[in-house]
Design a protein around this motif. Structure first.
Motif, short mmCIF file in Angstrom:
data_model
loop_
_atom_site.label_atom_id
_atom_site.label_comp_id
_atom_site.label_asym_id
_atom_site.label_seq_id
_atom_site.Cartn_x
_atom_site.Cartn_y
_atom_site.Cartn_z
N TRP A 94 0.84 -1.21 0.00
CA TRP A 94 0.00 0.00 0.00
C TRP A 94 0.87 1.26 0.00
O TRP A 94 0.61 2.21 -0.75
CB TRP A 94 -0.92 0.03 1.22
CG TRP A 94 -1.45 1.42 1.48
CD1 TRP A 94 -2.46 2.04 0.83
CD2 TRP A 94 -0.91 2.37 2.41
NE1 TRP A 94 -2.60 3.33 1.31
CE2 TRP A 94 -1.67 3.55 2.28
CE3 TRP A 94 0.13 2.33 3.34
CZ2 TRP A 94 -1.40 4.69 3.04
CZ3 TRP A 94 0.40 3.46 4.11
CH2 TRP A 94 -0.38 4.62 3.95
N SER A 95 1.89 1.28 0.85
CA SER A 95 2.77 2.44 0.95
C SER A 95 3.46 2.72 -0.38
O SER A 95 3.53 3.86 -0.84
CB SER A 95 3.82 2.22 2.05
OG SER A 95 4.72 3.31 2.13
N ALA A 96 3.96 1.67 -1.03
CA ALA A 96 4.64 1.84 -2.31
C ALA A 96 3.71 2.44 -3.36
O ALA A 96 4.09 3.37 -4.09
CB ALA A 96 5.18 0.48 -2.79
N ILE A 97 2.49 1.94 -3.44
CA ILE A 97 1.52 2.42 -4.43
C ILE A 97 1.15 3.88 -4.15
O ILE A 97 1.11 4.72 -5.06
CB ILE A 97 0.27 1.52 -4.44
CG1 ILE A 97 0.62 0.16 -5.01
CG2 ILE A 97 -0.87 2.17 -5.24
CD1 ILE A 97 -0.47 -0.88 -4.84
N ASN A 98 0.88 4.20 -2.90
CA ASN A 98 0.49 5.57 -2.54
C ASN A 98 1.60 6.56 -2.87
O ASN A 98 1.35 7.63 -3.44
CB ASN A 98 0.13 5.64 -1.06
CG ASN A 98 -0.23 7.06 -0.62
OD1 ASN A 98 0.64 7.81 -0.18
ND2 ASN A 98 -1.50 7.42 -0.75
N LEU A 99 2.84 6.22 -2.51
CA LEU A 99 3.96 7.16 -2.73
C LEU A 99 4.26 7.33 -4.21
O LEU A 99 4.51 8.45 -4.68
CB LEU A 99 5.20 6.67 -1.98
CG LEU A 99 5.10 6.68 -0.44
CD1 LEU A 99 6.37 6.13 0.18
CD2 LEU A 99 4.82 8.09 0.07
N VAL A 100 4.25 6.23 -4.96
CA VAL A 100 4.51 6.34 -6.40
C VAL A 100 3.41 7.14 -7.09
O VAL A 100 3.68 8.00 -7.94
CB VAL A 100 4.63 4.92 -7.03
CG1 VAL A 100 4.62 5.02 -8.56
CG2 VAL A 100 5.90 4.23 -6.56
N ASP A 101 2.17 6.88 -6.71
CA ASP A 101 1.05 7.60 -7.33
C ASP A 101 1.12 9.10 -7.02
O ASP A 101 0.91 9.93 -7.91
CB ASP A 101 -0.27 7.02 -6.82
CG ASP A 101 -1.47 7.59 -7.55
OD1 ASP A 101 -1.57 7.38 -8.77
OD2 ASP A 101 -2.31 8.25 -6.90
N TYR A 102 1.41 9.43 -5.76
CA TYR A 102 1.39 10.83 -5.33
C TYR A 102 2.59 11.61 -5.86
O TYR A 102 2.43 12.71 -6.40
CB TYR A 102 1.35 10.91 -3.80
CG TYR A 102 1.18 12.32 -3.28
CD1 TYR A 102 -0.09 12.84 -3.06
CD2 TYR A 102 2.28 13.14 -3.01
CE1 TYR A 102 -0.27 14.14 -2.58
CE2 TYR A 102 2.12 14.44 -2.54
CZ TYR A 102 0.84 14.93 -2.33
OH TYR A 102 0.68 16.21 -1.86
#
Length: 466
Positions: free
Chosen positions: A366-374
């Motif tokens: 979840w953290s990886a997806i959120n940071l890459v997306d943002y």
């Protein structure tokens, strides 16, 4: 289509009114000092002490190596948490509600539910350790009664909301910080404290396991850092939110966990009891302070649990969130977590260690997806109003790219997992060293980025052909 969030009701004017809604600029009363105080005080509790004691007590690491593992893990993990925190002032919404942009309006509720379970687990854990602190001073006191009293304090604080929690955390950070500092000085100075265990020895398995615990300790903050940084004025910018969170989390965590290392070396079976055993009346006073502070700190854990419960309710059942809804949700979630604490007073350390490692595995993708997306894909450009659109016209109801990337990230970690419940085959080959979090983060980030790029390219081609 842009859907504006529903208006806030005026019920219970003395309580917080925003709930999961965006915080308007005129209500953003937070400062980088108050933000730092929240993160500092959150770590000033016996649960942090017990976590640090795992290094010297459970893994048998020497004090020096224990502190190095703790410091390294916290430095790495807090970097991710602080990056999540920097999103708060810009978007003004709770952390896990942002997941609607990556996983869809309904898909995000899966992760809000995971975060809800996590915060309930932390609330339960803090209650148990607070009870243990009190019983170390007053062994005749009824443990269940102690849990009920401490839970009631946390529930009341949570009902009032952010403003009271913020003020409480500011004063608490000072009092507990002094108590921890005094305890550490006295432990180092006391000649009869057995800080150096005869069987203490460095091991790669113990070192990397403790490093992973330090990482997950910090990443456990990631799902709710923006719950508090959203109260910073937008013009403070992401840097103030990042550094206020990073310095507060790392400094306080390492500080308190170091006390835990000393206590774990002195009494591996019951680290908290070592305070009373070796520091006498001062140690007993510190234990009481720890117990009371935990009850206050738990209001923060419950607050974030409630934010996620409200997100799940709004996403799946289209519940209109009012102040009354938040209050009753607080009571229900608080009571359920309290019952778990009463039922789980047995082998706590073993259960807690398993809980921490499982948290790491589910949070990393979840953290990886959120940071890459943002930071990489959208560069902070979100339509906040559309995040509240139940039809999901902009972000969808279920975002297949985000959900598939998360699933791939979880599967990539399986062979490398090290947990009392399961150890992956590749982890066994490398001596039980837990590197699943590294694999999970990298694989998830790369897969998500590739799938988004491929999807964007396909959309551009379809647009040109039409």
């Amino acid at each position: 289509m842009s859907i504006e969030p529903p208006p806030v009701t005026q019920t219970f004017k003395k309580f917080e009114q925003q709930h999961i809604l965006p915080i308007p600029e005129d209500a953003r009363t937070g400062t980088h000092w108050s933000l730092g105080a929240i993160w500092v005080s959150l770590n000033m509790m016996p649960l942090t002490v017990v976590t640090g004691a795992v290094a010297s007590g459970a893994y048998g690491l020497p004090i020096g190596w224990s502190i190095v593992a703790i410091l390294t893990g916290n430095i790495i993990g807090a970097f991710g948490a602080a990056l999540h925190a920097s999103q708060g002032p810009h978007l003004g919404i709770p952390q896990m509600l942002q997941a609607r942009a990556q996983f869809g309006y309904l898909g995000a509720s899966i992760f809000a539910l995971i975060a809800l379970i996590m915060f309930m687990g932390l609330f339960t854990s803090i209650l148990i350790v607070a009870k243990d602190s009190l019983l170390a001073v007053f062994p005749e006191f009824n443990g269940t009664a102690a849990i009920l009293i401490f839970a009631a304090i946390g529930i009341v604080l949570c009902i009032f909301g952010y403003d009271l929690l913020s003020k409480t955390m500011t004063w608490l950070s000072i009092v507990i910080g002094l108590a921890v500092a005094l305890s550490m000085v006295l432990f180092w100075a006391a000649p009869d404290v057995p800080l150096f265990r005869a069987d203490a020895a460095f091991s790669f398995e113990g070192f990397f396991s403790m490093l992973a615990i330090g990482i997950v300790w910090q990443l456990a903050y990631a799902p709710y850092v923006s719950d508090y940084t959203r109260y910073l004025p937008k013009d403070t910018g992401p840097k103030a939110a990042f550094w206020g969170t990073y310095i507060g989390l790392v400094g306080s965590s390492v500080f308190v966990m170091t006390l835990g290392v000393l206590l774990g070396a002195a009494n591996p079976d019951n680290p908290l009891a070592a305070l009373g055993e070796y520091l006498g009346p001062i140690g007993l006073i510190v234990l009481v302070v720890f117990a009371v502070s935990s009850a206050l700190i738990n209001g923060v854990e419950l607050y974030s649990a409630v934010m996620n419960a409200l997100t799940v309710m709004q996403s799946n059942f289209r519940v209109i969130i009012t102040s009354a809804t938040r209050v009753w949700t607080t009571v229900v979630v608080g009571v359920l977590a309290t019952l778990l604490a009463i039922l789980g007073q047995g082998d706590f350390i073993t259960m807690f260690e398993s809980f921490l490692t499982l948290l790491l595995y589910v949070l990393i993708p979840w953290s990886a997806i959120n940071l890459v997306d943002y930071f990489v894909i959208r560069k902070g450009e979100y339509s906040v109003g559309d995040l509240f659109d139940p039809e999901g016209e902009r972000y969808g109801k279920w975002n297949v790219v985000g959900l598939v990337s998360y699933g791939v990230g979880l599967l990539a970690q399986l062979p490398f997992m090290v947990n009392p419940l399961f150890t992956g085959p590749l982890a066994t080959l490398i001596g039980g060293i837990d590197i699943a979090w590294i694999v999970g983060f990298v694989v998830t980030a790369v897969v998500f980025l590739i799938l988004v790029r491929v999807g964007s390219k396909r959309d551009r081609v379809a647009t040109v052909q039409s």
